[in-house]
Structure formats: C-alpha cells, structure tokens
Design a protein around this motif. Sequence first.
Motif, mmCIF file in Angstrom:
data_model
loop_
_atom_site.group_PDB
_atom_site.id
_atom_site.type_symbol
_atom_site.label_atom_id
_atom_site.label_comp_id
_atom_site.label_asym_id
_atom_site.label_seq_id
_atom_site.Cartn_x
_atom_site.Cartn_y
_atom_site.Cartn_z
ATOM 1 N N LEU A 1 14.583 11.495 4.653
ATOM 2 C CA LEU A 1 13.985 12.546 5.465
ATOM 3 C C LEU A 1 13.654 11.951 6.827
ATOM 4 O O LEU A 1 12.981 10.921 6.903
ATOM 5 C CB LEU A 1 12.696 13.044 4.800
ATOM 6 N N GLY A 2 14.158 12.552 7.886
ATOM 7 C CA GLY A 2 13.901 12.053 9.237
ATOM 8 C C GLY A 2 13.049 13.031 10.024
ATOM 9 O O GLY A 2 13.283 14.245 9.993
ATOM 10 N N MET A 3 12.034 12.494 10.712
ATOM 11 C CA MET A 3 11.132 13.312 11.525
ATOM 12 C C MET A 3 10.965 12.672 12.897
ATOM 13 O O MET A 3 11.110 11.463 13.036
ATOM 14 C CB MET A 3 9.750 13.396 10.860
ATOM 15 N N SER A 4 10.635 13.494 13.876
ATOM 16 C CA SER A 4 10.298 12.975 15.198
ATOM 17 C C SER A 4 8.932 13.540 15.596
ATOM 18 O O SER A 4 8.502 14.566 15.075
ATOM 19 C CB SER A 4 11.359 13.361 16.231
ATOM 20 N N ARG A 5 8.294 12.843 16.518
ATOM 21 C CA ARG A 5 6.958 13.260 16.957
ATOM 22 C C ARG A 5 7.013 13.605 18.435
ATOM 23 O O ARG A 5 7.435 12.801 19.269
ATOM 24 C CB ARG A 5 5.958 12.138 16.711
ATOM 25 N N THR A 6 6.595 14.832 18.752
ATOM 26 C CA THR A 6 6.540 15.308 20.126
ATOM 27 C C THR A 6 5.219 16.035 20.325
ATOM 28 O O THR A 6 4.837 16.867 19.489
ATOM 29 C CB THR A 6 7.702 16.293 20.409
ATOM 30 N N ASP A 7 4.541 15.728 21.402
ATOM 31 C CA ASP A 7 3.262 16.378 21.714
ATOM 32 C C ASP A 7 2.290 16.354 20.546
ATOM 33 O O ASP A 7 1.599 17.332 20.265
ATOM 34 C CB ASP A 7 3.495 17.826 22.169
ATOM 35 N N THR B 1 -1.423 17.750 -0.075
ATOM 36 C CA THR B 1 -1.182 18.352 -1.394
ATOM 37 C C THR B 1 -0.162 19.481 -1.358
ATOM 38 O O THR B 1 0.265 19.951 -2.399
ATOM 39 C CB THR B 1 -2.495 18.877 -2.003
ATOM 40 N N MET B 2 0.240 19.903 -0.192
ATOM 41 C CA MET B 2 1.245 20.961 -0.079
ATOM 42 C C MET B 2 2.636 20.337 -0.221
ATOM 43 O O MET B 2 2.935 19.348 0.445
ATOM 44 C CB MET B 2 1.130 21.647 1.277
ATOM 45 N N GLU B 3 3.471 20.872 -1.084
ATOM 46 C CA GLU B 3 4.817 20.320 -1.240
ATOM 47 C C GLU B 3 5.727 20.915 -0.164
ATOM 48 O O GLU B 3 6.323 21.967 -0.336
ATOM 49 C CB GLU B 3 5.381 20.602 -2.635
ATOM 50 N N ALA B 4 5.819 20.202 0.961
ATOM 51 C CA ALA B 4 6.619 20.687 2.087
ATOM 52 C C ALA B 4 8.102 20.380 1.908
ATOM 53 O O ALA B 4 8.949 21.117 2.395
ATOM 54 C CB ALA B 4 6.112 20.070 3.383
ATOM 55 N N ALA C 1 5.091 13.031 3.587
ATOM 56 C CA ALA C 1 5.880 14.006 4.351
ATOM 57 C C ALA C 1 5.081 15.291 4.554
ATOM 58 O O ALA C 1 5.042 15.842 5.664
ATOM 59 C CB ALA C 1 7.197 14.298 3.642
ATOM 60 N N SER C 2 4.445 15.767 3.507
ATOM 61 C CA SER C 2 3.663 17.007 3.613
ATOM 62 C C SER C 2 2.511 16.856 4.592
ATOM 63 O O SER C 2 2.265 17.746 5.422
ATOM 64 C CB SER C 2 3.133 17.414 2.235
ATOM 65 N N LEU C 3 1.794 15.739 4.515
ATOM 66 C CA LEU C 3 0.678 15.515 5.434
ATOM 67 C C LEU C 3 1.162 15.493 6.875
ATOM 68 O O LEU C 3 0.561 16.116 7.758
ATOM 69 C CB LEU C 3 -0.033 14.194 5.089
ATOM 70 N N ASP D 1 0.821 -1.221 0.000
ATOM 71 C CA ASP D 1 0.000 0.000 0.000
ATOM 72 C C ASP D 1 0.853 1.268 0.000
ATOM 73 O O ASP D 1 0.487 2.286 0.564
ATOM 74 C CB ASP D 1 -0.967 -0.006 1.181
ATOM 75 N N MET D 2 1.997 1.192 -0.695
ATOM 76 C CA MET D 2 2.900 2.340 -0.810
ATOM 77 C C MET D 2 3.256 2.624 -2.267
ATOM 78 O O MET D 2 4.324 3.136 -2.564
ATOM 79 C CB MET D 2 4.177 2.084 0.000
ATOM 80 N N ALA D 3 2.357 2.309 -3.188
ATOM 81 C CA ALA D 3 2.593 2.600 -4.605
ATOM 82 C C ALA D 3 2.580 4.117 -4.797
ATOM 83 O O ALA D 3 2.062 4.854 -3.942
ATOM 84 C CB ALA D 3 1.529 1.927 -5.465
ATOM 85 N N PRO D 4 3.143 4.603 -5.892
ATOM 86 C CA PRO D 4 3.257 6.048 -6.085
ATOM 87 C C PRO D 4 1.983 6.851 -5.833
ATOM 88 O O PRO D 4 2.043 7.934 -5.243
ATOM 89 C CB PRO D 4 3.714 6.174 -7.543
ATOM 90 N N ASN D 5 0.835 6.349 -6.234
ATOM 91 C CA ASN D 5 -0.404 7.121 -6.103
ATOM 92 C C ASN D 5 -1.356 6.600 -5.022
ATOM 93 O O ASN D 5 -2.507 7.007 -4.976
ATOM 94 C CB ASN D 5 -1.115 7.187 -7.456
ATOM 95 N N ASP D 6 -0.872 5.729 -4.148
ATOM 96 C CA ASP D 6 -1.711 5.237 -3.063
ATOM 97 C C ASP D 6 -2.010 6.363 -2.070
ATOM 98 O O ASP D 6 -1.217 7.304 -1.927
ATOM 99 C CB ASP D 6 -1.025 4.087 -2.316
ATOM 100 N N PRO D 7 -3.127 6.259 -1.349
ATOM 101 C CA PRO D 7 -3.428 7.269 -0.327
ATOM 102 C C PRO D 7 -2.404 7.208 0.807
ATOM 103 O O PRO D 7 -1.946 6.131 1.180
ATOM 104 C CB PRO D 7 -4.823 6.893 0.167
ATOM 105 N N VAL D 8 -2.051 8.369 1.336
ATOM 106 C CA VAL D 8 -1.029 8.445 2.386
ATOM 107 C C VAL D 8 -1.628 8.483 3.788
ATOM 108 O O VAL D 8 -0.927 8.213 4.770
ATOM 109 C CB VAL D 8 -0.100 9.660 2.175
#
Length: 154
Positions: free
Chosen positions: A131-137, A119-122, A110-112, A76-83
């Motif tokens: 790309l590495g992200m962390s989640r806080t609060d 749809t925003m190109e972040a 990543a944008s979501l 479920d990670m094809a180019p156009n699959d829902p994120v």
Amino acid sequence: MEVYLVQHGEALPKDTDPSRPLTDEGRAELRRMAALLGRNINVERLVHSGKERARETAEILMTMPGCSAPPEESRDMAPNDPVEPWAERLADSDQSTMLVGHLPFMGRLASLMLTGEATMEAVRFTPGTILGMSRTDGRWRLEIMVRPDTVGTV
C-alpha cells in the motif's frame, strides 16, 4: 514523501515451521511485485519487524531498482503493537519509507494515517500487499495498492 506499508508475503504455517519463513510461492509473488513496482517507486528507508517472514520480504523488496536502503529491524512493529508512534514518526519524516510487518498492525496503521482512526478498517491487506501513500498539506492520500494475486507472471 511516500510511505509504503507491506504485509509480509505468504508464510509457512506455525506447525510446519515455528519461525514461519516465506513459502516458495510467497517468495515468487514478492519477486514479481518487486519487478513490477521497482521501476515506479522510490524507497530511502526500509524497515521490517524482525520476524523471519518480514525480514525475508524486506530482503526481496530491497532488490527493487528504486530501493536505495538496506533493511533495518524495528522491534515495535509486532502484530498488536500500538501504531500511533509510527504514524507520528512517518508524519515527521522526509524520507520515502517502506515498512514490512504483520496484521493487524499494518491495517491499523493504514487506517490511522488515512482516516485518523486506527480501529476503522480502511484497507484490507492480504499476504504480500503493498500500500503506497503520499502526504500533502498534512494529510495522507492513498496512491497505490497492489496485491500479489493481481500481478501476473513477469
């Protein structure tokens, strides 16, 4: 908890090989990235899209010292699959996870996660970008973004 989103490495064109494996340069770039980043990141779960180029990318990144997980395939990670399903799974997870896939899926995910809007190109991915992200609060924060062209010879 960290999440790493990876666009697969540079792949052969479809007319050269329909399965689109990585190029020799794509493999070399990913090995340099793994050598550089593997000392500083922790990956408990490694998931790829199942396409040849993503599987190969995951197998190279699996060699990082900070990676303790064998690659697993997710269809479920094809180019156009829902994120949105992946954003929800990652928000509910307590495992440091690396996803290896394709555009536009990785860019939309990543944008979501970063802006709340898919749809925003972040961020702009290129082949091999990590790309590495962390989640806080309850909010995701960009921690690291590395492209192969910024990594010298290791």
